[in-house]
Design an enzyme around this catalytic site. Structure first.
Site, PDB file in Angstrom:
ATOM      1  N   ARG A 177      34.362 -24.624  33.066  1.00 28.72           N
ATOM      2  CA  ARG A 177      34.719 -25.845  32.341  1.00 28.72           C
ATOM      3  C   ARG A 177      35.660 -26.766  33.001  1.00 28.72           C
ATOM      4  NH1 ARG A 177      33.628 -25.183  27.002  1.00 28.72           N
ATOM      5  NH2 ARG A 177      32.988 -23.595  26.220  1.00 28.72           N
ATOM      6  N   LYS A 283      46.499  -6.393  44.738  1.00 24.98           N
ATOM      7  CA  LYS A 283      47.296  -6.626  45.906  1.00 24.98           C
ATOM      8  C   LYS A 283      46.907  -5.382  47.034  1.00 24.98           C
ATOM      9  CE  LYS A 283      51.358  -8.724  44.116  1.00 24.98           C
ATOM     10  NZ  LYS A 283      52.764  -8.878  43.872  1.00 24.98           N
ATOM     11  N   ASP A 319      55.403 -12.266  49.212  1.00 28.60           N
ATOM     12  CA  ASP A 319      56.730 -11.618  48.446  1.00 28.60           C
ATOM     13  C   ASP A 319      57.924 -11.239  49.373  1.00 28.60           C
ATOM     14  OD1 ASP A 319      55.441 -11.813  46.206  1.00 28.60           O
ATOM     15  OD2 ASP A 319      54.260 -10.164  46.191  1.00 28.60           O
TER      16      ASP A 319
HETATM   17  P1  NAP Z   1      53.251  -2.154  40.344  1.00 26.59           P
HETATM   18  O1  NAP Z   1      52.525  -2.198  41.782  1.00 26.59           O
HETATM   19  O2  NAP Z   1      52.237  -2.005  39.137  1.00 26.59           O
HETATM   20  O3  NAP Z   1      54.598  -1.385  40.216  1.00 26.59           O
HETATM   21  C1  NAP Z   1      55.045  -1.060  39.077  1.00 26.59           C
HETATM   22  C2  NAP Z   1      56.305  -0.105  39.263  1.00 26.59           C
HETATM   23  O4  NAP Z   1      57.120   0.076  38.159  1.00 26.59           O
HETATM   24  C3  NAP Z   1      56.019   1.415  39.714  1.00 26.59           C
HETATM   25  O5  NAP Z   1      56.600   1.900  40.337  1.00 26.59           O
HETATM   26  C4  NAP Z   1      56.039   2.043  38.336  1.00 26.59           C
HETATM   27  O6  NAP Z   1      56.488   3.287  38.323  1.00 26.59           O
HETATM   28  C5  NAP Z   1      57.215   1.389  37.708  1.00 26.59           C
HETATM   29  N1  NAP Z   1      57.235   1.112  36.352  1.00 26.59           N
HETATM   30  C6  NAP Z   1      56.433   0.609  35.288  1.00 26.59           C
HETATM   31  N2  NAP Z   1      56.708   0.903  34.034  1.00 26.59           N
HETATM   32  C7  NAP Z   1      57.798   1.870  34.054  1.00 26.59           C
HETATM   33  C8  NAP Z   1      58.172   2.514  33.043  1.00 26.59           C
HETATM   34  N3  NAP Z   1      58.209   2.230  31.858  1.00 26.59           N
HETATM   35  N4  NAP Z   1      59.163   3.609  33.572  1.00 26.59           N
HETATM   36  C9  NAP Z   1      59.565   3.548  34.862  1.00 26.59           C
HETATM   37  N5  NAP Z   1      58.894   3.037  35.853  1.00 26.59           N
HETATM   38  C10 NAP Z   1      58.044   1.949  35.447  1.00 26.59           C
HETATM   39  O7  NAP Z   1      53.681  -3.727  39.896  1.00 26.59           O
HETATM   40  P2  NAP Z   1      54.338  -4.622  40.985  1.00 26.59           P
HETATM   41  O8  NAP Z   1      53.706  -5.630  41.665  1.00 26.59           O
HETATM   42  O9  NAP Z   1      55.363  -4.137  41.938  1.00 26.59           O
HETATM   43  O10 NAP Z   1      55.430  -5.572  40.142  1.00 26.59           O
HETATM   44  C11 NAP Z   1      56.488  -5.017  39.404  1.00 26.59           C
HETATM   45  C12 NAP Z   1      57.330  -6.223  38.775  1.00 26.59           C
HETATM   46  O11 NAP Z   1      57.690  -7.092  39.567  1.00 26.59           O
HETATM   47  C13 NAP Z   1      56.494  -6.828  37.610  1.00 26.59           C
HETATM   48  O12 NAP Z   1      57.308  -7.116  36.453  1.00 26.59           O
HETATM   49  C14 NAP Z   1      56.218  -8.263  38.296  1.00 26.59           C
HETATM   50  O13 NAP Z   1      56.106  -9.212  37.486  1.00 26.59           O
HETATM   51  C15 NAP Z   1      57.415  -8.383  39.258  1.00 26.59           C
HETATM   52  N6  NAP Z   1      57.202  -9.109  40.490  1.00 26.59           N
HETATM   53  C16 NAP Z   1      58.083 -10.269  40.369  1.00 26.59           C
HETATM   54  C17 NAP Z   1      57.894 -11.218  41.508  1.00 26.59           C
HETATM   55  C18 NAP Z   1      58.798 -12.187  41.882  1.00 26.59           C
HETATM   56  O14 NAP Z   1      58.200 -13.151  42.706  1.00 26.59           O
HETATM   57  N7  NAP Z   1      59.751 -12.457  41.480  1.00 26.59           N
HETATM   58  C19 NAP Z   1      56.767 -10.671  42.717  1.00 26.59           C
HETATM   59  C20 NAP Z   1      56.197  -9.544  42.459  1.00 26.59           C
HETATM   60  C21 NAP Z   1      56.267  -8.928  41.347  1.00 26.59           C
HETATM   61  P3  NAP Z   1      55.053   4.673  38.408  1.00 26.59           P
HETATM   62  O15 NAP Z   1      54.820   4.566  40.121  1.00 26.59           O
HETATM   63  O16 NAP Z   1      55.842   5.843  38.205  1.00 26.59           O
HETATM   64  O17 NAP Z   1      54.005   3.967  37.559  1.00 26.59           O
END
Ligand code: NAP
Length: 488
Positions: A177, A283, A319
């Site tokens: 779209r 990623k 990042d």
């Molecule tokens: P990811 O690869 O899916 O990793 C998620 C991490 O969080 C894993 O270590 C996971 O643990 C842990 N986790 C998730 N839920 C949990 C819970 N309830 N209790 C304990 N540990 C938990 O994701 P990611 O790419 O690293 O992103 C993670 C966060 O960073 C997101 O909120 C994202 O929006 C943010 N982020 C921000 C930026 C920025 O520019 N500010 C850039 C990238 C990411 P397990 O290994 O045990 O599953």
């Protein structure tokens, strides 16, 4: 052109909605199948044609093609025939009804085909069958079950011999779209406001104009997008499109909800994408489909950016430097640096990987804490640092504490990855979450007197660096920040 469909249930409502639509639309579609009673529909056509200030398409869609008309086929066609007699600008006739229509007078005939279930594989055949009936305009609208269905629609548009309207319906059809003009489509449909859609996946006029700058898109427009799943709430389209416009670049950035990364990376080479942002969950899964990878990204083992040069896609990780720059700038305000700091990183996912590698290069003494210990162990092995389970974090003394998990992110804003009592006044606490800007963790840290850093600067810096990699132009960081703050 933007066409706004009117789905009112009376003539008065139709005339009033047409007046509002005229402010934004190049053309208006009158969906008379929404008007109950044959006589009312007839009156509505006559009065609308007299009062409109924009060209009108008269459509009377039967239920079998996703419309509301449930009377006899004879009655349905009689209304369309009357619109032709009254010399409506355009009359939309379904492909399977065209033989029953008498095409005198000046009305242009749109011969349309709709499929609400899928995007069939014989699109070329459908197109040439429609063309045999000498349409003024061909309209083929299908349903996208996969993002690559849009690419088949783009290929159809590129080979079109007659003015053509074509795109996919559904959430996965958004890009066709938005981008239809790039491939030669003559118009797109948009709704005046949410809740008034006449077909699934219609965007609002505001979204089309203010986020995607639809009117500026043409055949030369460069394409960019964000690959992820989900992507519907991503702020990246708003940021990058605003930056493109600010810098006078003929480029557009769209959300790409991708289920199968392998098939998308193969099909996307058929159309001219210049670069992508990559987000969760692709990623790492995208790595086998690259033509090349930047050294830092390779070390990290995850990318968030793809740049196409000479038909080849190279992966980068912005990042990593975005987090380091964000932290460094914040520490500089206290005349402090990252050098040799003791750092606790909570989480072992993509963001943790990028940050851990970046901080290791600055000589930091890092410990990774994660819910799944095996993942922490793997990351600590790759980075050459320590690891421990999240429950043990209180035993470690750190100068910088970084949350890289999604704990505390909207909508779970009352959650925090660590109890307040482990935070100390001397600590720097960095949360990569940017929605909300101030998480529960950062609120607790402020109350304890810690120096806090939110995820906003990392988010802006990673997007700015993507912009730089794609365009070789200095990104408008102030504007990008303003856009994000506006959304948040
Ligand atoms: P990811 O690869 O899916 O990793 C998620 C991490 O969080 C894993 O270590 C996971 O643990 C842990 N986790 C998730 N839920 C949990 C819970 N309830 N209790 C304990 N540990 C938990 O994701 P990611 O790419 O690293 O992103 C993670 C966060 O960073 C997101 O909120 C994202 O929006 C943010 N982020 C921000 C930026 C920025 O520019 N500010 C850039 C990238 C990411 P397990 O290994 O045990 O599953």
């Amino acid at each position: 052109m933007i066409c706004i469909p009117i789905t009112a249930r009376s003539t008065e409502e139709t005339i009033s909605e047409m007046a509002s639509a005229s402010k934004h639309a190049d053309i208006i579609e009158l969906r008379i199948d929404y008007i109950p009673e044959l006589q009312n529909a007839l009156t509505c056509i006559e009065k609308s044609l007299k009062s409109t200030t924009k060209p009108l398409i008269i459509t009377n869609r039967p239920e079998r093609e996703g419309g509301k008309f449930n009377g006899s086929e004879q009655d349905r066609l009689s209304l369309l025939q009357r619109a032709i007699e009254l010399e409506a600008d355009y009359v939309d006739i379904e492909y399977d009804s065209i033989k029953q229509i008498n095409r005198r007078n000046s009305s242009k005939i749109i011969i349309s085909y709709h499929d609400f279930k899928e995007t069939p594989h014989n699109l070329g055949r459908i197109y040439s069958d429609i063309c045999q009936h000498k349409p003024d305009i061909v309209k083929i609208v299908t349903y996208a079950n996969d993002i690559t269905d849009n690419i088949r629609i783009f290929e159809l548009l590129k080979s079109a011999k007659v003015p053509t309207i074509s795109f996919c319906m559904g959430e996965l059809g958004h890009i066709s779209r938005i981008l239809t003009k790039k491939f030669g489509g003559i118009l797109t449909f948009a709704t005046l406001e949410k809740g008034k859609e006449s077909a699934p996946g219609q965007l609002t006029v505001k979204e089309l104009s203010e986020i995607y700058h639809f009117k500026e898109i043409n055949r030369e427009t460069n394409l960019y997008g964000i690959i992820g799943n989900p992507v519907s709430h991503s702020m990246s389209p708003a940021i990058h499109n605003a930056a493109f416009i600010e810098k006078g670049l003929n480029s557009v950035y769209v959300p790409l909800k991708i289920a199968n990364i392998g098939s998308f990376m193969k099909e996307c080479r058929k159309i001219d994408f210049h670069g992508f942002s990559i987000t969760i969950p692709h990623k790492e899964s995208v790595l086998p489909f690259l033509d090349g990878i930047d050294q830092t990204a390779e070390k990290i083992g995850a990318i968030n950016t793809l740049v196409k040069q000479n038909r080849k896609f190279t992966g980068y990780n912005t990042d990593c430097m975005a987090a380091v720059i964000g932290l460094e700038c914040s520490l500089k305000k206290n005349n402090d640096t990252l050098n040799n700091k003791k750092v606790s990183i909570i989480g072992a996912g993509g963001a943790a990987r990028a940050i851990a590698f970046g901080l290791k290069e600055k000589g930091c003494d890092i410990t990774i804490f994660n819910r799944t210990l095996k993942r922490a162990e793997k990351l600590s092995y790759d980075v050459k640092c320590k690891f421990a389970s999240l429950e043990e974090i209180h035993k470690y003394d750190s100068e910088i504490l970084i949350n890289t998990t999604s704990i505390g992110m909207f909508p779970d804003v009352d959650h925090t990855p660590v109890p307040k009592n482990i935070l100390k006044e001397s600590m720097v606490v960095f949360d990569v979450i940017y929605n909300p800007i101030e998480t529960r963790l950062l609120r607790n840290a402020k109350e304890k007197g810690c120096h806090t850093v939110n995820g906003l600067s990392m988010f802006i810096n990673q997007a700015a660096e993507q912009f730089r990699l794609w365009t070789n132009i200095e990104p408008p960081i102030e504007l990008m920040t303003k856009v994000v703050k506006g959304i948040l």
